[in-house]
Design a protein around this motif. Structure first.
Motif, mmCIF file in Angstrom:
data_model
loop_
_atom_site.group_PDB
_atom_site.id
_atom_site.type_symbol
_atom_site.label_atom_id
_atom_site.label_comp_id
_atom_site.label_asym_id
_atom_site.label_seq_id
_atom_site.Cartn_x
_atom_site.Cartn_y
_atom_site.Cartn_z
ATOM 1 N N ALA A 22 0.839 -1.207 0.000
ATOM 2 C CA ALA A 22 0.000 0.000 0.000
ATOM 3 C C ALA A 22 0.870 1.251 0.000
ATOM 4 C CB ALA A 22 -0.942 -0.007 1.204
ATOM 5 N N GLU A 23 1.918 1.246 0.817
ATOM 6 C CA GLU A 23 2.829 2.398 0.867
ATOM 7 C C GLU A 23 3.532 2.599 -0.472
ATOM 8 O OE1 GLU A 23 5.370 1.666 4.216
ATOM 9 O OE2 GLU A 23 3.701 1.857 5.628
ATOM 10 N N SER A 24 3.860 1.514 -1.134
ATOM 11 C CA SER A 24 4.510 1.598 -2.440
ATOM 12 C C SER A 24 3.587 2.268 -3.462
ATOM 13 C CB SER A 24 4.900 0.200 -2.910
ATOM 14 O OG SER A 24 5.380 0.230 -4.219
ATOM 15 N N ILE A 25 2.334 1.878 -3.458
ATOM 16 C CA ILE A 25 1.360 2.481 -4.382
ATOM 17 C C ILE A 25 1.181 3.960 -4.060
ATOM 18 C CG2 ILE A 25 -1.056 2.468 -5.128
ATOM 19 C CD1 ILE A 25 -1.014 -0.598 -4.491
ATOM 20 N N LEU A 26 1.076 4.284 -2.777
ATOM 21 C CA LEU A 26 0.908 5.683 -2.373
ATOM 22 C C LEU A 26 2.114 6.528 -2.768
ATOM 23 C CD1 LEU A 26 -0.732 5.135 1.102
ATOM 24 C CD2 LEU A 26 -1.787 6.272 -0.865
ATOM 25 N N ALA A 27 3.317 5.979 -2.664
ATOM 26 C CA ALA A 27 4.522 6.724 -3.039
ATOM 27 C C ALA A 27 4.523 7.021 -4.535
ATOM 28 C CB ALA A 27 5.760 5.922 -2.651
ATOM 29 N N GLU A 28 3.972 6.111 -5.302
ATOM 30 C CA GLU A 28 3.962 6.265 -6.754
ATOM 31 C C GLU A 28 2.823 7.154 -7.236
ATOM 32 O OE1 GLU A 28 3.008 3.251 -10.366
ATOM 33 O OE2 GLU A 28 4.521 2.566 -8.928
ATOM 34 N N ARG A 29 1.659 7.041 -6.622
ATOM 35 C CA ARG A 29 0.459 7.699 -7.151
ATOM 36 C C ARG A 29 -0.228 8.682 -6.207
ATOM 37 N NH1 ARG A 29 -2.630 3.008 -10.479
ATOM 38 N NH2 ARG A 29 -0.796 2.189 -11.510
ATOM 39 N N ASN A 30 0.179 8.760 -4.950
ATOM 40 C CA ASN A 30 -0.431 9.627 -3.939
ATOM 41 C C ASN A 30 -1.810 9.184 -3.481
ATOM 42 O OD1 ASN A 30 1.766 11.394 -3.736
ATOM 43 N ND2 ASN A 30 1.055 12.531 -5.514
ATOM 44 N N GLU A 31 -2.368 8.157 -4.090
ATOM 45 C CA GLU A 31 -3.620 7.570 -3.614
ATOM 46 C C GLU A 31 -3.745 6.175 -4.195
ATOM 47 O OE1 GLU A 31 -7.102 9.738 -4.853
ATOM 48 O OE2 GLU A 31 -6.883 9.163 -6.935
ATOM 49 N N ILE A 32 -4.564 5.385 -3.544
ATOM 50 C CA ILE A 32 -4.856 4.045 -4.046
ATOM 51 C C ILE A 32 -6.265 4.104 -4.610
ATOM 52 C CG2 ILE A 32 -5.165 1.620 -3.449
ATOM 53 C CD1 ILE A 32 -3.261 2.149 -1.046
ATOM 54 N N GLU A 33 -6.408 3.701 -5.842
ATOM 55 C CA GLU A 33 -7.713 3.729 -6.492
ATOM 56 C C GLU A 33 -8.064 2.325 -6.958
ATOM 57 O OE1 GLU A 33 -10.032 6.351 -9.826
ATOM 58 O OE2 GLU A 33 -7.911 5.970 -10.118
ATOM 59 N N VAL A 34 -9.253 1.880 -6.580
ATOM 60 C CA VAL A 34 -9.752 0.571 -6.980
ATOM 61 C C VAL A 34 -11.107 0.794 -7.635
ATOM 62 C CG1 VAL A 34 -10.459 -1.723 -6.176
ATOM 63 C CG2 VAL A 34 -8.563 -0.530 -5.044
ATOM 64 N N ALA A 35 -11.292 0.191 -8.800
ATOM 65 C CA ALA A 35 -12.543 0.366 -9.540
ATOM 66 C C ALA A 35 -13.320 -0.947 -9.557
ATOM 67 C CB ALA A 35 -12.261 0.814 -10.966
ATOM 68 N N CYS A 36 -14.608 -0.849 -9.338
ATOM 69 C CA CYS A 36 -15.490 -2.003 -9.473
ATOM 70 C C CYS A 36 -15.802 -2.170 -10.962
ATOM 71 C CB CYS A 36 -16.784 -1.780 -8.687
ATOM 72 S SG CYS A 36 -18.053 -3.018 -9.026
ATOM 73 N N GLU A 37 -15.463 -3.320 -11.501
ATOM 74 C CA GLU A 37 -15.698 -3.586 -12.917
ATOM 75 C C GLU A 37 -17.187 -3.770 -13.219
ATOM 76 O OE1 GLU A 37 -13.402 -3.660 -15.432
ATOM 77 O OE2 GLU A 37 -11.907 -2.992 -13.973
ATOM 78 N N PHE A 38 -17.957 -4.130 -12.214
ATOM 79 C CA PHE A 38 -19.379 -4.416 -12.416
ATOM 80 C C PHE A 38 -20.200 -3.127 -12.480
ATOM 81 C CE2 PHE A 38 -23.615 -5.769 -10.938
ATOM 82 C CZ PHE A 38 -23.863 -6.784 -11.854
ATOM 83 N N ARG A 39 -20.031 -2.257 -11.475
ATOM 84 C CA ARG A 39 -20.828 -1.022 -11.395
ATOM 85 C C ARG A 39 -20.079 0.220 -11.838
ATOM 86 N NH1 ARG A 39 -22.656 0.305 -5.772
ATOM 87 N NH2 ARG A 39 -20.573 -0.362 -5.246
ATOM 88 N N GLY A 40 -18.764 0.127 -11.951
ATOM 89 C CA GLY A 40 -17.982 1.310 -12.293
ATOM 90 C C GLY A 40 -17.705 2.202 -11.092
ATOM 91 N N GLN A 41 -18.019 1.736 -9.894
ATOM 92 C CA GLN A 41 -17.776 2.498 -8.664
ATOM 93 C C GLN A 41 -16.276 2.639 -8.438
ATOM 94 O OE1 GLN A 41 -20.048 3.773 -6.324
ATOM 95 N NE2 GLN A 41 -18.287 4.609 -5.258
ATOM 96 N N GLN A 42 -15.831 3.831 -8.058
ATOM 97 C CA GLN A 42 -14.430 4.099 -7.760
ATOM 98 C C GLN A 42 -14.253 4.206 -6.251
ATOM 99 O OE1 GLN A 42 -11.903 4.536 -10.129
ATOM 100 N NE2 GLN A 42 -13.438 3.891 -11.615
ATOM 101 N N TYR A 43 -13.262 3.531 -5.734
ATOM 102 C CA TYR A 43 -12.907 3.625 -4.319
ATOM 103 C C TYR A 43 -11.515 4.212 -4.244
ATOM 104 C CZ TYR A 43 -16.864 0.497 -3.705
ATOM 105 O OH TYR A 43 -18.112 -0.060 -3.728
ATOM 106 N N ARG A 44 -11.361 5.320 -3.536
ATOM 107 C CA ARG A 44 -10.067 5.992 -3.430
ATOM 108 C C ARG A 44 -9.646 6.060 -1.964
ATOM 109 N NH1 ARG A 44 -12.679 8.835 -7.583
ATOM 110 N NH2 ARG A 44 -11.469 8.810 -9.523
ATOM 111 N N PHE A 45 -8.379 5.788 -1.737
ATOM 112 C CA PHE A 45 -7.810 5.819 -0.395
ATOM 113 C C PHE A 45 -6.561 6.681 -0.444
ATOM 114 C CE2 PHE A 45 -10.203 1.974 -0.821
ATOM 115 C CZ PHE A 45 -10.784 1.749 0.416
#
Length: 69
Positions: A22-45
């Protein structure tokens, strides 16, 4: 078919990846984003959200006795 995703389920998935990933992703992108392929819902951390995922839950302490002797 029905989507069963939720922010809590995504957080559990991130927890399973581990804090280091998680820290590696945050260092690269400043947030973690996960998308639901079914509904298109975006979850950002962001960093604060991600840190909360890895904080162990607190154990409730029983209340201290009040003046009982």
């Amino acid at each position: 078919f029905a989507c069963t995703c939720s922010r809590e389920r995504v957080a559990n998935m991130l927890r399973s990846l581990g804090a280091e990933e998680a820290e590696s992703i945050l260092a690269e992108r400043n947030e973690i984003e996960v998308a639901c392929e079914f509904r298109g819902q975006q979850y950002r951390f962001d960093a604060v959200d991600a840190a909360q995922i890895f904080v162990p839950p607190t154990v409730a302490q029983p209340p201290a006795p009040s003046g009982v002797q």
